[in-house]
Design a protein around this motif. Sequence first.
Motif, PDB file in Angstrom:
ATOM      1  N   ARG A 353       0.829  -1.199   0.000  1.00 52.65           N
ATOM      2  CA  ARG A 353       0.000   0.000   0.000  1.00 52.65           C
ATOM      3  C   ARG A 353       0.871   1.259   0.000  1.00 52.65           C
ATOM      4  NH1 ARG A 353      -4.885   0.190   4.172  1.00 52.65           N
ATOM      5  NH2 ARG A 353      -5.373  -1.608   2.863  1.00 52.65           N
ATOM      6  N   THR A 354       1.976   1.206   0.740  1.00 55.24           N
ATOM      7  CA  THR A 354       2.899   2.348   0.750  1.00 55.24           C
ATOM      8  C   THR A 354       3.481   2.591  -0.632  1.00 55.24           C
ATOM      9  OG1 THR A 354       3.459   1.891   3.062  1.00 55.24           O
ATOM     10  CG2 THR A 354       4.983   3.275   1.815  1.00 55.24           C
ATOM     11  N   VAL A 355       3.856   1.486  -1.316  1.00 57.33           N
ATOM     12  CA  VAL A 355       4.406   1.632  -2.672  1.00 57.33           C
ATOM     13  C   VAL A 355       3.351   2.201  -3.614  1.00 57.33           C
ATOM     14  CG1 VAL A 355       5.322   0.349  -4.642  1.00 57.33           C
ATOM     15  CG2 VAL A 355       6.111  -0.186  -2.335  1.00 57.33           C
ATOM     16  N   LEU A 356       2.101   1.693  -3.494  1.00 58.52           N
ATOM     17  CA  LEU A 356       1.039   2.197  -4.355  1.00 58.52           C
ATOM     18  C   LEU A 356       0.756   3.674  -4.075  1.00 58.52           C
ATOM     19  CD1 LEU A 356      -1.446  -0.823  -4.331  1.00 58.52           C
ATOM     20  CD2 LEU A 356       0.082  -0.127  -6.171  1.00 58.52           C
ATOM     21  N   ASN A 357       0.758   4.025  -2.779  1.00 59.18           N
ATOM     22  CA  ASN A 357       0.556   5.439  -2.440  1.00 59.18           C
ATOM     23  C   ASN A 357       1.682   6.310  -2.993  1.00 59.18           C
ATOM     24  OD1 ASN A 357      -1.809   4.873  -1.087  1.00 59.18           O
ATOM     25  ND2 ASN A 357      -0.820   4.693   0.912  1.00 59.18           N
ATOM     26  N   LEU A 358       2.895   5.770  -2.904  1.00 57.07           N
ATOM     27  CA  LEU A 358       4.033   6.503  -3.441  1.00 57.07           C
ATOM     28  C   LEU A 358       3.899   6.682  -4.954  1.00 57.07           C
ATOM     29  CD1 LEU A 358       6.806   7.785  -2.935  1.00 57.07           C
ATOM     30  CD2 LEU A 358       7.830   5.517  -3.206  1.00 57.07           C
ATOM     31  N   LYS A 359       3.471   5.588  -5.622  1.00 58.19           N
ATOM     32  CA  LYS A 359       3.268   5.678  -7.069  1.00 58.19           C
ATOM     33  C   LYS A 359       2.156   6.669  -7.408  1.00 58.19           C
ATOM     34  CE  LYS A 359       2.552   2.689 -11.082  1.00 58.19           C
ATOM     35  NZ  LYS A 359       1.444   3.440 -11.660  1.00 58.19           N
ATOM     36  N   THR A 360       1.083   6.656  -6.575  1.00 59.49           N
ATOM     37  CA  THR A 360      -0.018   7.586  -6.796  1.00 59.49           C
ATOM     38  C   THR A 360       0.450   9.030  -6.624  1.00 59.49           C
ATOM     39  OG1 THR A 360      -1.595   5.940  -6.028  1.00 59.49           O
ATOM     40  CG2 THR A 360      -2.335   8.210  -6.045  1.00 59.49           C
ATOM     41  N   LEU A 361       1.268   9.254  -5.585  1.00 62.48           N
ATOM     42  CA  LEU A 361       1.792  10.609  -5.374  1.00 62.48           C
ATOM     43  C   LEU A 361       2.650  11.062  -6.539  1.00 62.48           C
ATOM     44  CD1 LEU A 361       2.737  10.452  -1.584  1.00 62.48           C
ATOM     45  CD2 LEU A 361       0.864  11.734  -2.628  1.00 62.48           C
ATOM     46  N   ILE A 362       3.452  10.133  -7.068  1.00 59.17           N
ATOM     47  CA  ILE A 362       4.281  10.481  -8.227  1.00 59.17           C
ATOM     48  C   ILE A 362       3.400  10.825  -9.420  1.00 59.17           C
ATOM     49  CG2 ILE A 362       5.936   9.546  -9.879  1.00 59.17           C
ATOM     50  CD1 ILE A 362       7.161   7.962  -7.593  1.00 59.17           C
ATOM     51  N   ASP A 363       2.326   9.996  -9.581  1.00 60.25           N
ATOM     52  CA  ASP A 363       1.389  10.278 -10.693  1.00 60.25           C
ATOM     53  C   ASP A 363       0.732  11.644 -10.506  1.00 60.25           C
ATOM     54  OD1 ASP A 363       0.256   6.837 -11.028  1.00 60.25           O
ATOM     55  OD2 ASP A 363       1.954   7.889 -11.920  1.00 60.25           O
ATOM     56  N   GLU A 364       0.336  11.919  -9.257  1.00 62.02           N
ATOM     57  CA  GLU A 364      -0.339  13.181  -9.001  1.00 62.02           C
ATOM     58  C   GLU A 364       0.580  14.380  -9.197  1.00 62.02           C
ATOM     59  OE1 GLU A 364      -3.646  11.663  -5.726  1.00 62.02           O
ATOM     60  OE2 GLU A 364      -1.947  12.899  -5.113  1.00 62.02           O
ATOM     61  N   LEU A 365       1.856  14.200  -8.839  1.00 62.51           N
ATOM     62  CA  LEU A 365       2.787  15.335  -8.930  1.00 62.51           C
ATOM     63  C   LEU A 365       3.386  15.521 -10.310  1.00 62.51           C
ATOM     64  CD1 LEU A 365       4.689  14.880  -5.528  1.00 62.51           C
ATOM     65  CD2 LEU A 365       2.958  16.584  -6.107  1.00 62.51           C
ATOM     66  N   TYR A 366       3.555  14.412 -11.076  1.00 65.65           N
ATOM     67  CA  TYR A 366       4.209  14.511 -12.382  1.00 65.65           C
ATOM     68  C   TYR A 366       3.271  14.139 -13.531  1.00 65.65           C
ATOM     69  CZ  TYR A 366       8.436  14.783  -9.564  1.00 65.65           C
ATOM     70  OH  TYR A 366       9.369  15.178  -8.650  1.00 65.65           O
ATOM     71  N   VAL A 367       2.706  12.909 -13.432  1.00 65.57           N
ATOM     72  CA  VAL A 367       1.856  12.456 -14.533  1.00 65.57           C
ATOM     73  C   VAL A 367       0.623  13.323 -14.652  1.00 65.57           C
ATOM     74  CG1 VAL A 367       0.548  10.491 -15.443  1.00 65.57           C
ATOM     75  CG2 VAL A 367       2.709  10.096 -14.250  1.00 65.57           C
ATOM     76  N   GLN A 368       0.065  13.720 -13.489  1.00 63.87           N
ATOM     77  CA  GLN A 368      -1.140  14.539 -13.533  1.00 63.87           C
ATOM     78  C   GLN A 368      -0.885  15.878 -14.241  1.00 63.87           C
ATOM     79  OE1 GLN A 368      -2.747  15.500  -9.715  1.00 63.87           O
ATOM     80  NE2 GLN A 368      -4.770  15.996 -10.528  1.00 63.87           N
ATOM     81  N   LYS A 369       0.272  16.442 -13.994  1.00 65.16           N
ATOM     82  CA  LYS A 369       0.583  17.706 -14.650  1.00 65.16           C
ATOM     83  C   LYS A 369       0.640  17.546 -16.179  1.00 65.16           C
ATOM     84  CE  LYS A 369       3.127  19.820 -10.827  1.00 65.16           C
ATOM     85  NZ  LYS A 369       4.419  20.397 -10.382  1.00 65.16           N
ATOM     86  N   ILE A 370       1.269  16.425 -16.598  1.00 68.82           N
ATOM     87  CA  ILE A 370       1.367  16.196 -18.043  1.00 68.82           C
ATOM     88  C   ILE A 370      -0.020  15.958 -18.633  1.00 68.82           C
ATOM     89  CG2 ILE A 370       2.291  14.630 -19.795  1.00 68.82           C
ATOM     90  CD1 ILE A 370       4.653  14.122 -17.913  1.00 68.82           C
TER      91      ILE A 370
END
Length: 582
Positions: A353-370
């Motif tokens: 769950r921590t890894v998934l949350n980390l991946k989600t945060l990365i998506d939100e901070l980088y992928v979401q912007k793109i």
Amino acid sequence: MIAIKRRIDNIPIFPKLVLTFLIITLPLFTLSLVLNDLGKQEVKNQISSSITMNIHYYFTTLEKELERIIRNQQGFINDEDLIQLSNSLTILSDYQRTKTINDLKLKLTALKESSIYIKNISVYIRSLNGTVSTSSLEEVSGNGEEAEAIAKATYTSGIPITVWQDRLFLNLTYPLNLSKTEKEPQFIQNIELSMEALTGALNSFPQEGGALLFNDKWQIANDKYTSPQAEIREALTERMRESTAFTMQVDIGKQPYMAVYEKSTFLDASLLFYFPENVVVGQLKTYGVWFWLLVASSFIIVVLFSYGIYLLIHRPLQNLVRRFRSVEAGDFSAVLSSSREDEFGYIFNRFERTVLNLKTLIDELYVQKIRLQQSELKQLQMQITPHFLYNSFFILHRLIKNDENETAELISKNLGDYFHYITRNGLEEVPLEHEVNHVRSYVEIQNVRFSSRIVVDFDPLPPSFHGILIPRLILQPLVENAYEHGLGEVVREGRLSIRFAVEADKLIFSVEDNGAGLTQERLAELNGALHRSDEGETTGLINIHRRLKLKYGERGGLEIGRGSMGGARVRIYIPSDKGEQI
């Protein structure tokens, strides 16, 4: 010491576990062995004490029961019915005589039924010259010789129990002291004791062993260990003269026996209970064998348990270390799947769950912007469609030219609202009510354009969802897609359904048409694109689906399918508890 510590540290985990458990359990095994030996002696003493208490209880119970029977028997001296039959028989009528005999028999039967040790009760009445008995329905004439013989045997074989012809009786002769006078007795009552009940009582002892109830004139024994009975009794003769109760060991041949003896002064009888000592000690020896089997089994269990601990700890740790290294290398896609429900399962699930949350945060901070940049570009492309603008001005021109001022006013107002909504800047989220009003403005314009070709059924928005904030411009493209691709080729009887439905804690926005623009191949292609995670070229529907996923996660999104009217049906899921209320 340092060298020894290094050697211990270099030992593999499995031998360490085995050695540790053996060191811990060895004192327990030693203590258990000592306690087992102490327990043998204590159990032996407890069993002897228990048997002694059982014999004492049996004797006490038998004494009290016979004492009760004797008291009830002596009560017949003053029994009114028995006195009438003994002294006033001649003045009794036949009816009175019969009734008195029956009443007497009922009393005798009641006494007999009150104890399992009573086999039969008989009363010989001299004036009646007959016997009233519980074993006979009517009085029996004569039979006085047997009663008198039993009465005389009382003075030769002892009291309270009289033996006569290998049968045991409790005798009552009235008047008493018949042997000192020549006067004949008025009645003789004999209570015959049940040999079967007494033998059954001896057989009912909880401990396995032989039992003997005896005095100098008679004896009753059970059917267990009968062969050494005479030898044991003979070996204990001297001790029985000296003591009224004892427990001792006696050897008969090579077999040791445990003997328990008690004498009853009231019954003038003794009870001897004996059993082979290996009945008790043999069981304790069996416990010793089982103890050593337990030691051996414990050693095997220690080895197996150590190996199990090794597997339970070492292997999960290896999996966890591999997963750490994957994350360290930047690989977030490998899943540490586990169906375990123990502590390791908890660690695996929390780590995942921590890894998934980390991946989600990365998506939100980088992928979401793109994706937001791509989404904004797509929105700008969709916001001002030249073809829609040209058609709207052409319709407005035609209405003004034909003096349809009210309709022209409606078109101009909705067109103004439409372009005012899509050209506002700085608002990424809007209330759902505003988004629905924007869709209505668009539909009102299209209704004028396709009034003779398409009928629109537009449901009202549930009031509880008015203030929910949603991403801007996600509903109108669905309706526009239905006009352009679903109903673009329809010349008459076109239908467009725009509905809202509440399901659990979600609002469903549904757009359905009866056009033929969606083929099965195109439907499969769109659904495949919805479930792909790669970027690539996206359509307006796929762009809306990804915006919803970023906003609401798995509880939001877009679904494309075939509707009940034969055309396409596009549904949007909006969780009611995810957006803010205004």
